[in-house]
Design an enzyme around this catalytic site. Sequence first.
Site, PDB file in Angstrom:
ATOM      1  N   ALA A 134      -4.349  10.016   1.750  1.00 13.18           N
ATOM      2  CA  ALA A 134      -4.395   9.050   2.864  1.00 13.18           C
ATOM      3  C   ALA A 134      -5.579   9.401   3.763  1.00 13.18           C
ATOM      4  O   ALA A 134      -5.412   9.770   4.918  1.00 13.18           O
ATOM      5  CB  ALA A 134      -3.083   9.091   3.647  1.00 13.18           C
ATOM      6  N   ARG A 171      -9.596   4.064   4.663  1.00 13.02           N
ATOM      7  CA  ARG A 171      -9.774   2.878   3.821  1.00 13.02           C
ATOM      8  C   ARG A 171     -11.216   2.419   3.883  1.00 13.02           C
ATOM      9  O   ARG A 171     -11.925   2.706   4.835  1.00 13.02           O
ATOM     10  CB  ARG A 171      -8.829   1.761   4.297  1.00 13.02           C
ATOM     11  CG  ARG A 171      -7.364   2.175   4.205  1.00 13.02           C
ATOM     12  CD  ARG A 171      -6.430   1.088   4.719  1.00 13.02           C
ATOM     13  NE  ARG A 171      -6.505  -0.130   3.955  1.00 13.02           N
ATOM     14  CZ  ARG A 171      -5.892  -0.357   2.792  1.00 13.02           C
ATOM     15  NH1 ARG A 171      -5.138   0.588   2.239  1.00 13.02           N
ATOM     16  NH2 ARG A 171      -6.016  -1.507   2.162  1.00 13.02           N
ATOM     17  N   ALA A 183      -4.041  -5.088  11.526  1.00 11.36           N
ATOM     18  CA  ALA A 183      -3.699  -6.465  11.182  1.00 11.36           C
ATOM     19  C   ALA A 183      -3.924  -7.411  12.360  1.00 11.36           C
ATOM     20  O   ALA A 183      -4.447  -8.518  12.193  1.00 11.36           O
ATOM     21  CB  ALA A 183      -2.241  -6.527  10.730  1.00 11.36           C
ATOM     22  N   HIS A 185      16.732  -2.947  35.167  1.00 15.96           N
ATOM     23  CA  HIS A 185      17.350  -1.621  35.053  1.00 15.96           C
ATOM     24  C   HIS A 185      18.646  -1.740  34.254  1.00 15.96           C
ATOM     25  O   HIS A 185      19.400  -2.676  34.487  1.00 15.96           O
ATOM     26  CB  HIS A 185      17.646  -1.062  36.440  1.00 15.96           C
ATOM     27  CG  HIS A 185      18.400   0.237  36.391  1.00 15.96           C
ATOM     28  ND1 HIS A 185      17.783   1.422  36.046  1.00 15.96           N
ATOM     29  CD2 HIS A 185      19.711   0.529  36.584  1.00 15.96           C
ATOM     30  CE1 HIS A 185      18.679   2.396  36.061  1.00 15.96           C
ATOM     31  NE2 HIS A 185      19.867   1.875  36.375  1.00 15.96           N
TER      32      HIS A 185
HETATM   33  P1  FAD Z   1      -6.225  -7.435   3.768  1.00 19.07           P
HETATM   34  O1  FAD Z   1      -4.878  -7.435   4.362  1.00 19.07           O
HETATM   35  O2  FAD Z   1      -6.656  -6.237   3.000  1.00 19.07           O
HETATM   36  O3  FAD Z   1      -6.305  -8.734   2.871  1.00 19.07           O
HETATM   37  C1  FAD Z   1      -7.425  -9.042   2.106  1.00 19.07           C
HETATM   38  C2  FAD Z   1      -6.990  -9.931   0.962  1.00 19.07           C
HETATM   39  O4  FAD Z   1      -8.146 -10.430   0.321  1.00 19.07           O
HETATM   40  C3  FAD Z   1      -6.186  -9.206  -0.113  1.00 19.07           C
HETATM   41  O5  FAD Z   1      -4.992  -9.894  -0.341  1.00 19.07           O
HETATM   42  C4  FAD Z   1      -7.102  -9.224  -1.336  1.00 19.07           C
HETATM   43  O6  FAD Z   1      -6.394  -9.356  -2.554  1.00 19.07           O
HETATM   44  C5  FAD Z   1      -7.929 -10.455  -1.076  1.00 19.07           C
HETATM   45  N1  FAD Z   1      -9.242 -10.450  -1.708  1.00 19.07           N
HETATM   46  C6  FAD Z   1     -10.198  -9.481  -1.637  1.00 19.07           C
HETATM   47  N2  FAD Z   1     -11.316  -9.860  -2.289  1.00 19.07           N
HETATM   48  C7  FAD Z   1     -11.054 -11.103  -2.776  1.00 19.07           C
HETATM   49  C8  FAD Z   1     -11.824 -12.028  -3.515  1.00 19.07           C
HETATM   50  N3  FAD Z   1     -13.086 -11.764  -3.853  1.00 19.07           N
HETATM   51  N4  FAD Z   1     -11.245 -13.194  -3.872  1.00 19.07           N
HETATM   52  C9  FAD Z   1      -9.956 -13.466  -3.528  1.00 19.07           C
HETATM   53  N5  FAD Z   1      -9.195 -12.641  -2.805  1.00 19.07           N
HETATM   54  C10 FAD Z   1      -9.742 -11.478  -2.419  1.00 19.07           C
HETATM   55  N6  FAD Z   1      -2.140  -2.435  10.548  1.00 19.07           N
HETATM   56  C11 FAD Z   1      -1.467  -2.712  11.688  1.00 19.07           C
HETATM   57  O7  FAD Z   1      -1.984  -3.448  12.529  1.00 19.07           O
HETATM   58  N7  FAD Z   1      -0.212  -2.201  11.907  1.00 19.07           N
HETATM   59  C12 FAD Z   1       0.405  -1.389  11.013  1.00 19.07           C
HETATM   60  O8  FAD Z   1       1.526  -0.931  11.235  1.00 19.07           O
HETATM   61  C13 FAD Z   1      -0.283  -1.084   9.802  1.00 19.07           C
HETATM   62  N8  FAD Z   1       0.297  -0.306   8.867  1.00 19.07           N
HETATM   63  C14 FAD Z   1      -0.355  -0.074   7.686  1.00 19.07           C
HETATM   64  C15 FAD Z   1       0.278   0.707   6.740  1.00 19.07           C
HETATM   65  C16 FAD Z   1      -0.335   0.956   5.526  1.00 19.07           C
HETATM   66  C17 FAD Z   1       0.380   1.810   4.495  1.00 19.07           C
HETATM   67  C18 FAD Z   1      -1.616   0.374   5.253  1.00 19.07           C
HETATM   68  C19 FAD Z   1      -2.286   0.605   3.936  1.00 19.07           C
HETATM   69  C20 FAD Z   1      -2.256  -0.405   6.201  1.00 19.07           C
HETATM   70  C21 FAD Z   1      -1.632  -0.639   7.429  1.00 19.07           C
HETATM   71  N9  FAD Z   1      -2.235  -1.419   8.430  1.00 19.07           N
HETATM   72  C22 FAD Z   1      -1.572  -1.646   9.598  1.00 19.07           C
HETATM   73  C23 FAD Z   1      -3.587  -1.993   8.243  1.00 19.07           C
HETATM   74  C24 FAD Z   1      -3.504  -3.488   7.897  1.00 19.07           C
HETATM   75  O9  FAD Z   1      -2.725  -3.639   6.728  1.00 19.07           O
HETATM   76  C25 FAD Z   1      -4.899  -4.035   7.694  1.00 19.07           C
HETATM   77  O10 FAD Z   1      -5.680  -3.770   8.846  1.00 19.07           O
HETATM   78  C26 FAD Z   1      -4.855  -5.548   7.478  1.00 19.07           C
HETATM   79  O11 FAD Z   1      -4.085  -5.877   6.354  1.00 19.07           O
HETATM   80  C27 FAD Z   1      -6.274  -6.108   7.321  1.00 19.07           C
HETATM   81  O12 FAD Z   1      -6.211  -7.473   7.124  1.00 19.07           O
HETATM   82  P2  FAD Z   1      -7.352  -8.277   6.334  1.00 19.07           P
HETATM   83  O13 FAD Z   1      -6.905  -9.697   6.323  1.00 19.07           O
HETATM   84  O14 FAD Z   1      -8.676  -7.948   6.903  1.00 19.07           O
HETATM   85  O15 FAD Z   1      -7.358  -7.662   4.864  1.00 19.07           O
HETATM   86  P1  AMP Z   2      -7.577   7.767   8.945  1.00 11.46           P
HETATM   87  O1  AMP Z   2      -9.040   7.479   8.755  1.00 11.46           O
HETATM   88  O2  AMP Z   2      -7.087   7.588  10.354  1.00 11.46           O
HETATM   89  O3  AMP Z   2      -6.728   7.056   7.944  1.00 11.46           O
HETATM   90  O4  AMP Z   2      -7.385   9.317   8.671  1.00 11.46           O
HETATM   91  C1  AMP Z   2      -7.791   9.949   7.482  1.00 11.46           C
HETATM   92  C2  AMP Z   2      -7.888  11.430   7.757  1.00 11.46           C
HETATM   93  O5  AMP Z   2      -8.138  12.124   6.513  1.00 11.46           O
HETATM   94  C3  AMP Z   2      -9.015  11.822   8.709  1.00 11.46           C
HETATM   95  O6  AMP Z   2      -8.469  12.476   9.822  1.00 11.46           O
HETATM   96  C4  AMP Z   2      -9.903  12.749   7.870  1.00 11.46           C
HETATM   97  O7  AMP Z   2     -10.407  13.835   8.639  1.00 11.46           O
HETATM   98  C5  AMP Z   2      -8.952  13.254   6.787  1.00 11.46           C
HETATM   99  N1  AMP Z   2      -9.628  13.719   5.565  1.00 11.46           N
HETATM  100  C6  AMP Z   2     -10.626  13.095   4.882  1.00 11.46           C
HETATM  101  N2  AMP Z   2     -11.009  13.819   3.772  1.00 11.46           N
HETATM  102  C7  AMP Z   2     -10.217  14.940   3.763  1.00 11.46           C
HETATM  103  C8  AMP Z   2     -10.095  16.080   2.897  1.00 11.46           C
HETATM  104  N3  AMP Z   2     -10.872  16.240   1.801  1.00 11.46           N
HETATM  105  N4  AMP Z   2      -9.173  17.035   3.188  1.00 11.46           N
HETATM  106  C9  AMP Z   2      -8.361  16.886   4.277  1.00 11.46           C
HETATM  107  N5  AMP Z   2      -8.436  15.844   5.128  1.00 11.46           N
HETATM  108  C10 AMP Z   2      -9.337  14.866   4.892  1.00 11.46           C
END
Ligand code: FAD
Ligand code: AMP
Length: 478
Positions: free
Chosen positions: A276, A279, A327, A451
């Site tokens: 993790a 991204r 999101a 409250h």
């Molecule tokens: P995405 O949600 O990534 O959607 C992009 C879409 O585009 C996807 O469905 C993909 O299939 C599609 N796509 C890509 N390329 C193409 C293409 N060429 N043609 C057709 N389709 C395509 N954010 C929060 O705000 N609160 C949270 O609690 C939170 N929890 C998270 C927990 C986890 C485990 C993860 C992984 C993320 C979390 N996030 C959270 C982050 C959040 O999910 C993202 O910031 C958000 O989904 C981004 O939205 P987006 O529309 O930019 O992209």
């Molecule tokens: P975030 O970008 O908030 O999802 O956090 C990812 C975290 O992973 C950051 O705090 C980074 O410092 C950490 N991280 C990235 N590469 C490594 C690695 N090789 N070993 C340990 N931690 C890492």
Amino acid sequence: MTQKFDVVVIGAGPGGYVAAIKAAQLGLSTACIEKYTDKEGKLALGGTCLNVGCIPSKALLDSSWKFHEAQDGFAIHGIGHSGVTMDVPAMVGRKANIVKGLTSGVATLFKANGVTSIQGHGKLLAGKKVEVTKPDGSTEVIEAENIILASGSRPIDIPPAPVDNNVIVDSTGALEFQAVPKRLGVIGAGVIGLELGSVWSRLGAEVTVLEALDTFLIAADAAVSKEAYKTLTKQGLDIKLGARVTGSKVNGEEVVVTYTDANGEQNITFDKLIVAVGRRPVTTDLLAADSGVNIDERGFIFVDDHCTTSVPGVYAIGDVVRGMMLAHKASEEGIMVVERIKGHKTQMNYDLIPSVIYTHPEIAWVGKTEQALKAEGVEVNVGTFPFAASGRAMAANDTGGFVKVIADAKTDRVLGVHVIGPSAAELVQQGAIGMEFGTSAEDLGMMVFSHPTLSEALHEAALAVNGGAIHIANRKKR
Ligand code: FAD
Ligand code: AMP
């Protein structure tokens, strides 16, 4: 005949699907292209957020918290039981049903608003055209006055720990474990690592988090990070800071991870390892070579404050552009872009995007940290109120953490609200509303709060900014 729309959106995550619905609501003919399919091979709208992000992680966080409370949190209320059992596949199945309900809900909203949903991979061509590659491999070119790129992000892979989707998984795999791993490693103490680590720790895994940085939760206010580190460690998460993972070796059903810390090279063995480490934006095969859209040095589509790209009529929003990967940030950018297409002057206030970490206690903030403000030379007054002094938190037996309100010392304008504690995400939103309207700490202090509520902690912290808290001794005197 070539189909033509006012707006074509590529990607149906919270950025893209919200933009598409809003565009249709504003009377624009709109299509949204999405390629993601669920395990049954069906088109699933909603992107990372609904399918493998915000919602499924919160579903498992809530289930695991209930299990933890049933095990350890009932006795104090005088409730006994003869044993709590856990059915991980049922828990994961509940999560899958929520995802299904929400993703099909987006399809329903598309129909209700008249958005044309197109299944396939979208690619921006020159001249405001989009090529769609359908699931059967055939292609079609559609045209649009305006194109919104909302292709999102995917987990970063690191060479020292390649994901094999068995022992080493990314965040998506970590939402699918069918049993609780005995020894779980998490690389990265960011939001996702801490949330997923918490899920499996509450269900009984021994969790070790390896974080390369020496500072815990560097983006949060230092007082909040300190409290979070203390509490999460007490809960059983073994958070190793200054531990950089340099290698891993899978042996059957376990993995030996090598990391370096202040004492040199270390090895540790896990049954599962979650990578993790952040991204990265998805731009794979998204832009034709002559599309004219520029990418910045970090791989994000280059946009200005209004999400316009280097090509007029082409916009990009959400995780694929600069800024926080959240999101709600993606959705608001989508709304802004569509309203601007319609000729409105909509702006987004990037300074007031709240951040939340759904651990227990929750951690949330909006605005600037005390450290950032001091580094900018801004003089501040700070008011803090601990949940330990909140009657509502005591009633709920949830008294960890505090609310911290930071105000400009000269103007009293609130510049940051930081919460660690019960319902932090909801409390911070109240701060965000106030800040959007330029509230002072005095304004918040003069408001009537119900409250007993957790919100009273925000009220008291605002009062404490100017030495006026009632239910704690004030550090600052009036
Ligand atoms: P995405 O949600 O990534 O959607 C992009 C879409 O585009 C996807 O469905 C993909 O299939 C599609 N796509 C890509 N390329 C193409 C293409 N060429 N043609 C057709 N389709 C395509 N954010 C929060 O705000 N609160 C949270 O609690 C939170 N929890 C998270 C927990 C986890 C485990 C993860 C992984 C993320 C979390 N996030 C959270 C982050 C959040 O999910 C993202 O910031 C958000 O989904 C981004 O939205 P987006 O529309 O930019 O992209
Ligand atoms: P975030 O970008 O908030 O999802 O956090 C990812 C975290 O992973 C950051 O705090 C980074 O410092 C950490 N991280 C990235 N590469 C490594 C690695 N090789 N070993 C340990 N931690 C890492």
